[in-house]
Scaffold this motif. Sequence first.
Motif, PDB file in Angstrom:
ATOM      1  N   LEU A 417      33.489  35.821  51.407  1.00  0.00           N
ATOM      2  CA  LEU A 417      34.068  37.161  51.355  1.00  0.00           C
ATOM      3  C   LEU A 417      33.223  38.089  50.487  1.00  0.00           C
ATOM      4  O   LEU A 417      32.833  37.732  49.371  1.00  0.00           O
ATOM      5  N   LYS A 418      32.956  39.277  51.001  1.00  0.00           N
ATOM      6  CA  LYS A 418      32.268  40.299  50.226  1.00  0.00           C
ATOM      7  C   LYS A 418      33.295  41.076  49.398  1.00  0.00           C
ATOM      8  O   LYS A 418      34.412  41.308  49.836  1.00  0.00           O
ATOM      9  N   ALA A 419      32.904  41.467  48.196  1.00  0.00           N
ATOM     10  CA  ALA A 419      33.808  42.201  47.317  1.00  0.00           C
ATOM     11  C   ALA A 419      33.993  43.637  47.805  1.00  0.00           C
ATOM     12  O   ALA A 419      33.016  44.313  48.136  1.00  0.00           O
ATOM     13  N   THR A 420      35.240  44.084  47.847  1.00  0.00           N
ATOM     14  CA  THR A 420      35.519  45.502  48.086  1.00  0.00           C
ATOM     15  C   THR A 420      35.895  46.200  46.777  1.00  0.00           C
ATOM     16  O   THR A 420      35.972  47.420  46.732  1.00  0.00           O
ATOM     17  N   VAL A 421      36.158  45.403  45.713  1.00  0.00           N
ATOM     18  CA  VAL A 421      36.444  45.938  44.383  1.00  0.00           C
ATOM     19  C   VAL A 421      35.632  45.126  43.377  1.00  0.00           C
ATOM     20  O   VAL A 421      35.637  43.898  43.420  1.00  0.00           O
ATOM     21  N   ASP A 422      34.927  45.810  42.472  1.00  0.00           N
ATOM     22  CA  ASP A 422      34.156  45.128  41.435  1.00  0.00           C
ATOM     23  C   ASP A 422      35.057  44.818  40.239  1.00  0.00           C
ATOM     24  O   ASP A 422      35.862  45.654  39.831  1.00  0.00           O
ATOM     25  N   PHE A 423      34.926  43.608  39.692  1.00  0.00           N
ATOM     26  CA  PHE A 423      35.804  43.217  38.583  1.00  0.00           C
ATOM     27  C   PHE A 423      35.621  44.112  37.366  1.00  0.00           C
ATOM     28  O   PHE A 423      36.540  44.296  36.564  1.00  0.00           O
ATOM     29  N   ARG A 424      34.443  44.729  37.220  1.00  0.00           N
ATOM     30  CA  ARG A 424      34.231  45.632  36.084  1.00  0.00           C
ATOM     31  C   ARG A 424      34.994  46.940  36.265  1.00  0.00           C
ATOM     32  O   ARG A 424      35.344  47.605  35.282  1.00  0.00           O
ATOM     33  N   SER A 425      35.272  47.314  37.524  1.00  0.00           N
ATOM     34  CA  SER A 425      36.162  48.453  37.764  1.00  0.00           C
ATOM     35  C   SER A 425      37.573  48.136  37.279  1.00  0.00           C
ATOM     36  O   SER A 425      38.263  48.987  36.709  1.00  0.00           O
ATOM     37  N   VAL A 426      38.005  46.898  37.524  1.00  0.00           N
ATOM     38  CA  VAL A 426      39.334  46.461  37.059  1.00  0.00           C
ATOM     39  C   VAL A 426      39.397  46.523  35.538  1.00  0.00           C
ATOM     40  O   VAL A 426      40.341  47.090  34.958  1.00  0.00           O
ATOM     41  N   TYR A 427      38.401  45.955  34.867  1.00  0.00           N
ATOM     42  CA  TYR A 427      38.398  45.928  33.406  1.00  0.00           C
ATOM     43  C   TYR A 427      38.371  47.345  32.824  1.00  0.00           C
ATOM     44  O   TYR A 427      39.151  47.670  31.909  1.00  0.00           O
ATOM     45  N   SER A 428      37.469  48.178  33.321  1.00  0.00           N
ATOM     46  CA  SER A 428      37.351  49.537  32.785  1.00  0.00           C
ATOM     47  C   SER A 428      38.644  50.311  32.989  1.00  0.00           C
ATOM     48  O   SER A 428      39.098  51.047  32.100  1.00  0.00           O
ATOM     49  N   PHE A 449      30.837  52.025  37.615  1.00  0.00           N
ATOM     50  CA  PHE A 449      31.898  51.406  38.403  1.00  0.00           C
ATOM     51  C   PHE A 449      33.075  52.360  38.522  1.00  0.00           C
ATOM     52  O   PHE A 449      33.508  52.964  37.537  1.00  0.00           O
ATOM     53  N   GLY A 450      33.596  52.476  39.738  1.00  0.00           N
ATOM     54  CA  GLY A 450      34.710  53.381  39.981  1.00  0.00           C
ATOM     55  C   GLY A 450      35.966  52.943  39.245  1.00  0.00           C
ATOM     56  O   GLY A 450      36.094  51.795  38.800  1.00  0.00           O
ATOM     57  N   ARG A 451      36.889  53.858  39.102  1.00  0.00           N
ATOM     58  CA  ARG A 451      38.156  53.551  38.450  1.00  0.00           C
ATOM     59  C   ARG A 451      39.246  53.384  39.510  1.00  0.00           C
ATOM     60  O   ARG A 451      39.244  54.042  40.533  1.00  0.00           O
ATOM     61  N   LEU A 452      40.182  52.496  39.210  1.00  0.00           N
ATOM     62  CA  LEU A 452      41.289  52.179  40.111  1.00  0.00           C
ATOM     63  C   LEU A 452      42.592  52.565  39.431  1.00  0.00           C
ATOM     64  O   LEU A 452      42.713  52.418  38.211  1.00  0.00           O
ATOM     65  N   GLN A 453      43.545  53.030  40.184  1.00  0.00           N
ATOM     66  CA  GLN A 453      44.840  53.345  39.588  1.00  0.00           C
ATOM     67  C   GLN A 453      45.655  52.070  39.517  1.00  0.00           C
ATOM     68  O   GLN A 453      46.320  51.677  40.468  1.00  0.00           O
ATOM     69  N   LEU A 454      45.628  51.405  38.342  1.00  0.00           N
ATOM     70  CA  LEU A 454      46.298  50.121  38.176  1.00  0.00           C
ATOM     71  C   LEU A 454      47.633  50.242  37.474  1.00  0.00           C
ATOM     72  O   LEU A 454      48.475  49.355  37.569  1.00  0.00           O
TER      73      LEU A 454
END
Length: 456
Positions: A417-428, A449-454
């Motif tokens: 599986l190719k990543a659609t979200v980078d784990f560093r985006s999650v951390y940041s 790295f982009g930001r995600l609304q978590l």
Amino acid sequence: MARCCDEFSRSSLLRRAVAEAGSGLPAVEPGMPIPAGTGLDRRELLLRSAGLALAVYGAGSLSLPGFEDGILEAAHAAPAQPVLVSVFLDGGVDSLSMLAPVADPDYRRLRPRLAMPDSALVFSEDARLRWHPEAAAFRTLHLEGKLTVLPTVGYTNADQSHFTSRHYWEVGATNPGLRTGWLGRYLDRAGSASNPLQGLSLDGELAPPLATRKAPVAALRGAGNYRFWSPGVWGEVEREMLKTLGPLGGAAGRRGKALASVAGIAKQAQTLRQQLAPFGGKIASPVPYPTHRSSFPQRLAGLAAMLGAGLPLRCVALRAYGMYDTHDDQAEPLAQGLKLTGESLLAFQRDLEARGLADRVLTLVWSEFGRRGQENGSRGTDHGAAGIGMVMGARARGQMIGELPPLRSALDRQGNLKATVDFRSVYSSLLEQWFDFDGAGAIPNARAFGRLQLVK
């Protein structure tokens, strides 16, 4: 029962060895990163106010007595501070079984024996997907809007070594030379110099994501794992012994070094004995946790109790139950791991809600990689690339982030599986939205790295 690969076994043994301060570093293969936190000073601390026996790492030149005052200060200064719990699924969980694309025409071609049935639990946000039958607790949390699901989180050019890929996730960068963890760097900047509970590993050894450069952090085997005892003494005799020893603390002001020393020890022991509740022995929880030989449910129960008691925790790390390096005979161990892990996390969430703490705690669930898209010849799956990640909590966004594209386009040339979200985006994103802390202060090159609304 699935057998783990040799690389997984070597990785586990090496990490356990380097976590023991002063034991020396065993041989490391060329190119293998040294785990974050290796070489940090370790000291022992008895925290009288909570009855906890802690191993404190990174204490530097600070004296241990000062820590107890610092913990008390931190608890009074920020009683409602946010807490992030990191839960690691050890070995690389098979995300294509945990959240299976049963409607994808390539799924059963790739997995003729391991494919989940069409009748498995429906994933509400994507009609193609089904939860693993033993992941019902995760489904419950998602339906309640308390579980954010990232079906393909990882990084480009994924390393399929347990040791290296896990190291990257632990340090928050694809840099084998980093020696501090991503949460440790956050604590170095935003934490306290006298509160080791700000970073707490519940595995009994330092969790590398918490490894700091200067701020103290701690390790504990569980909130219920401390009690006062004497070899060969138990029952009524033990109770009488403790009752007799207690008054010795009143001799603290007497002259004579020996008597003063005995008095000091007795006073501390008596204080500990009186203040063990709710941490000593069996943890009192407002909700039931799964009963199992694993300590994972009780470690979560103890964590909720510590939070309920007002201990100033900020970042907590622990390993979940299960061994997810399932190269052969995958079905049974995967099902067992998912069931206990999911049910324990659901109980933890219910516990936090019952204590009025749910708005303060987020839980990140991660694994070092996913598994290969195609099953192997041993009824198992091999090391892959991207995999599933989750964020649990009352303030988690509660929706899917990223996507699981059709397998024909979702897999790379190696069938991973190719990543659609980078784990560093999650951390940041977590650092900024949960802790109100600039991600660039802990994650190298965070602005790339982009930001995600978590968080909602």
